[in-house]
Design a protein around this motif. Structure first.
Motif, PDB file in Angstrom:
ATOM      1  N   HIS A   1     -46.950  26.299  27.873  1.00 51.70           N
ATOM      2  CA  HIS A   1     -45.833  27.221  28.081  1.00 51.70           C
ATOM      3  C   HIS A   1     -44.887  26.633  29.130  1.00 51.70           C
ATOM      4  O   HIS A   1     -45.337  26.108  30.151  1.00 51.70           O
ATOM      5  CB  HIS A   1     -46.374  28.581  28.559  1.00 51.70           C
TER       6      HIS A   1
ATOM      7  N   VAL B   1     -42.953  26.787  32.156  1.00 47.91           N
ATOM      8  CA  VAL B   1     -43.130  27.695  33.293  1.00 47.91           C
ATOM      9  C   VAL B   1     -41.814  28.366  33.698  1.00 47.91           C
ATOM     10  O   VAL B   1     -41.815  29.441  34.315  1.00 47.91           O
ATOM     11  CB  VAL B   1     -43.790  26.951  34.484  1.00 47.91           C
TER      12      VAL B   1
ATOM     13  N   VAL C   1     -46.210  34.095  30.025  1.00 47.17           N
ATOM     14  CA  VAL C   1     -46.868  33.488  28.864  1.00 47.17           C
ATOM     15  C   VAL C   1     -47.143  34.574  27.834  1.00 47.17           C
ATOM     16  O   VAL C   1     -47.785  35.577  28.160  1.00 47.17           O
ATOM     17  CB  VAL C   1     -48.209  32.848  29.280  1.00 47.17           C
TER      18      VAL C   1
ATOM     19  N   GLN D   1     -54.313  27.861  29.715  1.00 45.93           N
ATOM     20  CA  GLN D   1     -52.855  27.950  29.751  1.00 45.93           C
ATOM     21  C   GLN D   1     -52.310  26.807  30.585  1.00 45.93           C
ATOM     22  O   GLN D   1     -52.612  26.708  31.777  1.00 45.93           O
ATOM     23  CB  GLN D   1     -52.432  29.296  30.325  1.00 45.93           C
TER      24      GLN D   1
ATOM     25  N   LEU E   1     -49.186  25.588  32.192  1.00 45.88           N
ATOM     26  CA  LEU E   1     -47.813  25.939  32.559  1.00 45.88           C
ATOM     27  C   LEU E   1     -47.086  24.627  32.817  1.00 45.88           C
ATOM     28  O   LEU E   1     -47.302  23.971  33.833  1.00 45.88           O
ATOM     29  CB  LEU E   1     -47.809  26.829  33.803  1.00 45.88           C
TER      30      LEU E   1
ATOM     31  N   SER F   1     -43.525  21.823  35.573  1.00 46.02           N
ATOM     32  CA  SER F   1     -43.576  22.222  36.982  1.00 46.02           C
ATOM     33  C   SER F   1     -42.539  21.469  37.810  1.00 46.02           C
ATOM     34  O   SER F   1     -42.109  21.943  38.854  1.00 46.02           O
ATOM     35  CB  SER F   1     -44.966  21.953  37.557  1.00 46.02           C
TER      36      SER F   1
ATOM     37  N   VAL G   1     -46.509  29.858  42.116  1.00 44.62           N
ATOM     38  CA  VAL G   1     -47.203  29.874  40.825  1.00 44.62           C
ATOM     39  C   VAL G   1     -48.620  29.358  40.992  1.00 44.62           C
ATOM     40  O   VAL G   1     -49.577  29.908  40.455  1.00 44.62           O
ATOM     41  CB  VAL G   1     -46.451  29.006  39.778  1.00 44.62           C
TER      42      VAL G   1
ATOM     43  N   ARG H   1     -52.046  31.722  40.194  1.00 46.33           N
ATOM     44  CA  ARG H   1     -52.548  31.485  38.837  1.00 46.33           C
ATOM     45  C   ARG H   1     -54.027  31.831  38.703  1.00 46.33           C
ATOM     46  O   ARG H   1     -54.772  31.845  39.663  1.00 46.33           O
ATOM     47  CB  ARG H   1     -52.297  30.028  38.442  1.00 46.33           C
TER      48      ARG H   1
ATOM     49  N   THR I   1     -55.774  28.667  34.094  1.00 50.95           N
ATOM     50  CA  THR I   1     -54.388  28.222  34.079  1.00 50.95           C
ATOM     51  C   THR I   1     -54.215  26.958  34.922  1.00 50.95           C
ATOM     52  O   THR I   1     -54.777  26.862  36.011  1.00 50.95           O
ATOM     53  CB  THR I   1     -53.485  29.332  34.663  1.00 50.95           C
TER      54      THR I   1
ATOM     55  N   LEU J   1     -51.165  24.246  36.300  1.00 48.83           N
ATOM     56  CA  LEU J   1     -49.739  23.953  36.425  1.00 48.83           C
ATOM     57  C   LEU J   1     -49.559  22.446  36.251  1.00 48.83           C
ATOM     58  O   LEU J   1     -50.155  21.665  36.992  1.00 48.83           O
ATOM     59  CB  LEU J   1     -49.254  24.412  37.803  1.00 48.83           C
TER      60      LEU J   1
END
Ligand code: GDP
Ligand code: MG
Length: 289
Positions: free
Chosen positions: A86, A88, A93, A112, A114, A117, A128, A132, A136, A138
């Protein structure tokens, strides 16, 4: 089996290429360019990830999109681990079940990722990261930031199994598939928005017994007017596509290549299921098991 899924443009192909370390799936600023399920393989001493890149999940509007969606849904059911990529900077999401139009949540655990970044400022990135959840990560597919953590997380969720592929293989797709994808990618880059999504590429001849290798490729468009754009004034556009695509193919396969390009019109091929299966896109009629 690790399936990458997410909205068009989220960065699935870029992230997969980053993980494999080779340019496997075509990357484009325009959404919907990954039409086929590309298999990338990442082997280390004790693990092997077989990575499925899916087309963007969209509502079916016409035949091609319906076929892309089926491919994505099948890759989800085959997965041991699902990586939901996804952007970010693109809000919350969405639920995968809703986004993919699934009847049930998939069985496999979902990570997930993200992505992008690098587009966040330092403060947002920290926010974030702090907020998270456990599943998840990043990441930035572009800079590679967070990618080792993602790889470790995927690895920890994979089941015990023998290797499916030899450890030195990076893809189960034949070279000619990548040659066709690289020609298509180059045509999309060169033509900008003029012939959106009407381009397919088919390799008619791929001769590895010649030096340089001989590749004859056909670029298909849907209308005579599009053919004119692809060919360009005095053939300038097709020549430029050919030169750039040849360099990419040479870099990918590590051999000198003679690339011959032709342009043909196949009216409305995107709405024609026999043309779709000919270009290797899965269609409703012949659903593989
Ligand atoms: P896909 O449709 O999900 O496969 O997305 P792509 O991998 O084709 O990427 C879509 C666009 O986003 C391309 O222009 C990529 O260069 C860009 N992109 C992908 N990952 C990142 C990232 O981590 N940071 C930034 N800034 N751009 C990215
Ligand atoms: Mg893609």
């Amino acid at each position: 089996m690790v399936t990458f899924v997410g909205k068009p443009n989220a960065g699935k192909s870029t992230l997969m290429n980053r993980i494999i370390g080779e340019k496997l799936s075509i990357v484009s600023r325009k959404p919907q360019t990954t039409r086929d399920r590309v298999v990338g393989i990442r082997s280390t001493a004790d693990s092997q990830m077989i990575i499925l890149d899916t087309p963007g999940l969209l509502e079916p509007g016409y035949a091609l999109q319906e076929s892309m969606k089926q491919t994505a849904q099948r890759a989800l059911t085959e997965a041991d681990v699902i990586v939901h990529v996804h952007d970010v900077t693109d809000g919350d999401v969405p639920s995968l079940k809703d986004a993919a139009g699934l009847e049930h949540e998939p069985h496999a655990p979902i990570i997930q990722a993200l992505n992008k970044s690098d587009k966040l400022g330092k403060r947002d990135r920290e926010r974030v990261r702090a907020g998270r959840e456990d599943n998840t990560v990043l990441v930035s597919a572009l800079s590679g930031d967070g990618v080792p953590e993602l790889i470790a997380k995927i690895g920890s969720l994979l089941p015990e199994s023998p290797f499916y592929y030899p450890a030195d293989e990076i893809s189960a797709q034949p070279l000619r598939f990548f040659a066709a994808e690289l020609v298509r990618e180059t045509a999309l880059e060169q033509l900008r928005d003029e012939v959106p999504y009407s381009i397919a590429c088919e390799i008619e001849e791929f001769r590895e017994d010649r030096s340089p290798h001989l590749i004859r490729a056909i670029i298909y468009v849907e209308k005579e007017s599009q053919k004119g754009i692809v060919v360009g004034a005095k053939g300038a556009a097709i020549k430029r596509i050919g030169e750039r695509a040849r360099k990419k193919i040479e870099a990918f396969i590590g051999e000198k290549v003679y690339l011959e390009l032709h342009v043909k019109v196949l009216p409305n091929w995107r709405r024609d299921s026999s043309a779709l299966s000919r270009f290797g896109y899965q269609t409703q009629k012949e659903k593989p098991q």
